[in-house]
Scaffold this motif. Structure first.
Motif, PDB file in Angstrom:
ATOM      1  N   LEU A  33       5.144  -7.349 -21.667  1.00  0.00           N
ATOM      2  CA  LEU A  33       4.456  -7.685 -20.446  1.00  0.00           C
ATOM      3  C   LEU A  33       4.666  -8.879 -19.275  1.00  0.00           C
ATOM      4  O   LEU A  33       3.590  -8.604 -17.926  1.00  0.00           O
ATOM      5  CB  LEU A  33       3.360  -8.629 -21.063  1.00  0.00           C
ATOM      6  N   LYS A  34       5.624  -9.358 -19.097  1.00  0.00           N
ATOM      7  CA  LYS A  34       5.772 -10.611 -18.151  1.00  0.00           C
ATOM      8  C   LYS A  34       6.360  -9.807 -16.933  1.00  0.00           C
ATOM      9  O   LYS A  34       5.947  -9.205 -15.841  1.00  0.00           O
ATOM     10  CB  LYS A  34       7.358 -11.153 -17.661  1.00  0.00           C
ATOM     11  N   VAL A  35       7.011  -8.283 -17.065  1.00  0.00           N
ATOM     12  CA  VAL A  35       7.394  -7.378 -16.047  1.00  0.00           C
ATOM     13  C   VAL A  35       6.003  -6.395 -15.809  1.00  0.00           C
ATOM     14  O   VAL A  35       5.870  -6.589 -14.378  1.00  0.00           O
ATOM     15  CB  VAL A  35       8.409  -6.679 -16.567  1.00  0.00           C
ATOM     16  N   LEU A  36       4.989  -6.385 -16.958  1.00  0.00           N
ATOM     17  CA  LEU A  36       3.441  -5.837 -15.915  1.00  0.00           C
ATOM     18  C   LEU A  36       3.802  -6.802 -15.896  1.00  0.00           C
ATOM     19  O   LEU A  36       2.634  -5.778 -14.492  1.00  0.00           O
ATOM     20  CB  LEU A  36       3.216  -5.302 -17.696  1.00  0.00           C
ATOM     21  N   ASN A  37       2.919  -8.119 -15.327  1.00  0.00           N
ATOM     22  CA  ASN A  37       2.289  -8.844 -14.791  1.00  0.00           C
ATOM     23  C   ASN A  37       3.108  -9.142 -13.387  1.00  0.00           C
ATOM     24  O   ASN A  37       2.413  -9.069 -12.855  1.00  0.00           O
ATOM     25  CB  ASN A  37       2.104 -10.231 -15.645  1.00  0.00           C
ATOM     26  N   LYS A  38       3.952  -9.344 -13.933  1.00  0.00           N
ATOM     27  CA  LYS A  38       4.945  -9.129 -12.163  1.00  0.00           C
ATOM     28  C   LYS A  38       4.871  -7.561 -11.120  1.00  0.00           C
ATOM     29  O   LYS A  38       4.712  -8.304 -10.091  1.00  0.00           O
ATOM     30  CB  LYS A  38       6.305  -9.730 -12.610  1.00  0.00           C
ATOM     31  N   LEU A  39       4.764  -6.703 -11.450  1.00  0.00           N
ATOM     32  CA  LEU A  39       4.772  -4.914 -10.985  1.00  0.00           C
ATOM     33  C   LEU A  39       3.358  -5.175 -11.096  1.00  0.00           C
ATOM     34  O   LEU A  39       2.738  -3.863 -10.631  1.00  0.00           O
ATOM     35  CB  LEU A  39       5.493  -4.565 -11.608  1.00  0.00           C
ATOM     36  N   ASN A  40       2.244  -5.450 -11.319  1.00  0.00           N
ATOM     37  CA  ASN A  40       0.414  -4.967 -11.661  1.00  0.00           C
ATOM     38  C   ASN A  40       0.108  -4.870 -10.460  1.00  0.00           C
ATOM     39  O   ASN A  40      -0.869  -3.895 -10.435  1.00  0.00           O
ATOM     40  CB  ASN A  40       0.202  -6.122 -12.042  1.00  0.00           C
ATOM     41  N   ASN A  41       0.461  -5.872  -9.484  1.00  0.00           N
ATOM     42  CA  ASN A  41      -0.408  -5.361  -7.903  1.00  0.00           C
ATOM     43  C   ASN A  41       0.307  -5.341  -7.134  1.00  0.00           C
ATOM     44  O   ASN A  41       0.210  -5.726  -5.634  1.00  0.00           O
ATOM     45  CB  ASN A  41      -0.729  -7.063  -7.237  1.00  0.00           C
ATOM     46  N   VAL A  42       2.111  -4.553  -7.455  1.00  0.00           N
ATOM     47  CA  VAL A  42       2.711  -3.300  -6.249  1.00  0.00           C
ATOM     48  C   VAL A  42       2.467  -1.909  -6.238  1.00  0.00           C
ATOM     49  O   VAL A  42       2.380  -1.645  -7.579  1.00  0.00           O
ATOM     50  CB  VAL A  42       4.774  -4.052  -6.832  1.00  0.00           C
ATOM     51  N   HIS A  43       2.058  -1.652  -4.640  1.00  0.00           N
ATOM     52  CA  HIS A  43       1.928  -0.744  -4.559  1.00  0.00           C
ATOM     53  C   HIS A  43       3.066   0.286  -4.855  1.00  0.00           C
ATOM     54  O   HIS A  43       3.865  -0.175  -3.742  1.00  0.00           O
ATOM     55  CB  HIS A  43       1.105  -0.598  -3.672  1.00  0.00           C
ATOM     56  N   PHE A  44       3.238   1.345  -5.979  1.00  0.00           N
ATOM     57  CA  PHE A  44       4.506   2.151  -5.504  1.00  0.00           C
ATOM     58  C   PHE A  44       3.691   3.581  -4.225  1.00  0.00           C
ATOM     59  O   PHE A  44       3.192   4.300  -5.118  1.00  0.00           O
ATOM     60  CB  PHE A  44       4.560   2.412  -6.621  1.00  0.00           C
ATOM     61  N   ASP A  45       4.531   3.753  -3.669  1.00  0.00           N
ATOM     62  CA  ASP A  45       4.634   5.026  -3.435  1.00  0.00           C
ATOM     63  C   ASP A  45       5.046   5.946  -4.052  1.00  0.00           C
ATOM     64  O   ASP A  45       4.911   7.289  -3.665  1.00  0.00           O
ATOM     65  CB  ASP A  45       5.037   4.792  -1.506  1.00  0.00           C
ATOM     66  N   PHE A  46       6.504   6.242  -4.375  1.00  0.00           N
ATOM     67  CA  PHE A  46       6.576   7.016  -5.340  1.00  0.00           C
ATOM     68  C   PHE A  46       7.312   6.212  -6.553  1.00  0.00           C
ATOM     69  O   PHE A  46       8.344   4.981  -6.319  1.00  0.00           O
ATOM     70  CB  PHE A  46       8.206   7.541  -4.016  1.00  0.00           C
ATOM     71  N   TRP A  47       8.069   6.754  -7.718  1.00  0.00           N
ATOM     72  CA  TRP A  47       8.622   6.355  -8.843  1.00  0.00           C
ATOM     73  C   TRP A  47       9.121   7.877  -9.309  1.00  0.00           C
ATOM     74  O   TRP A  47       8.950   8.552  -9.887  1.00  0.00           O
ATOM     75  CB  TRP A  47       7.128   5.549  -9.725  1.00  0.00           C
TER      76      TRP A  47
END
Length: 55
Positions: A33-47
């Motif tokens: 959940l900590k990782v989810l919260n850290k990356l929640n607002n990060v836009h990924f062009d590719f993953w």
């Protein structure tokens, strides 16, 4: 600028014999959940998603 994120799975419960189906520990769930919260607002062009387990 290019940013690359590497995220590894959280802590599984090693008391289960089958690695593919062992659940996360309470700590592993909190960490995920900590990782989810850290990356929640990060836009990924590719993953790239690599998942072999049911966790």
């Amino acid at each position: 600028m290019i940013s690359i994120y590497f995220v590894r799975h959280a802590l599984p419960d090693y008391s289960f014999d089958d690695d593919a189906t062992m659940p996360l520990t309470a700590e592993g769930k909190r960490d995920s959940l900590k990782v989810l919260n850290k990356l929640n607002n990060v836009h990924f062009d590719f993953w790239i998603w690599c998942k072999q387990c049911e966790r």
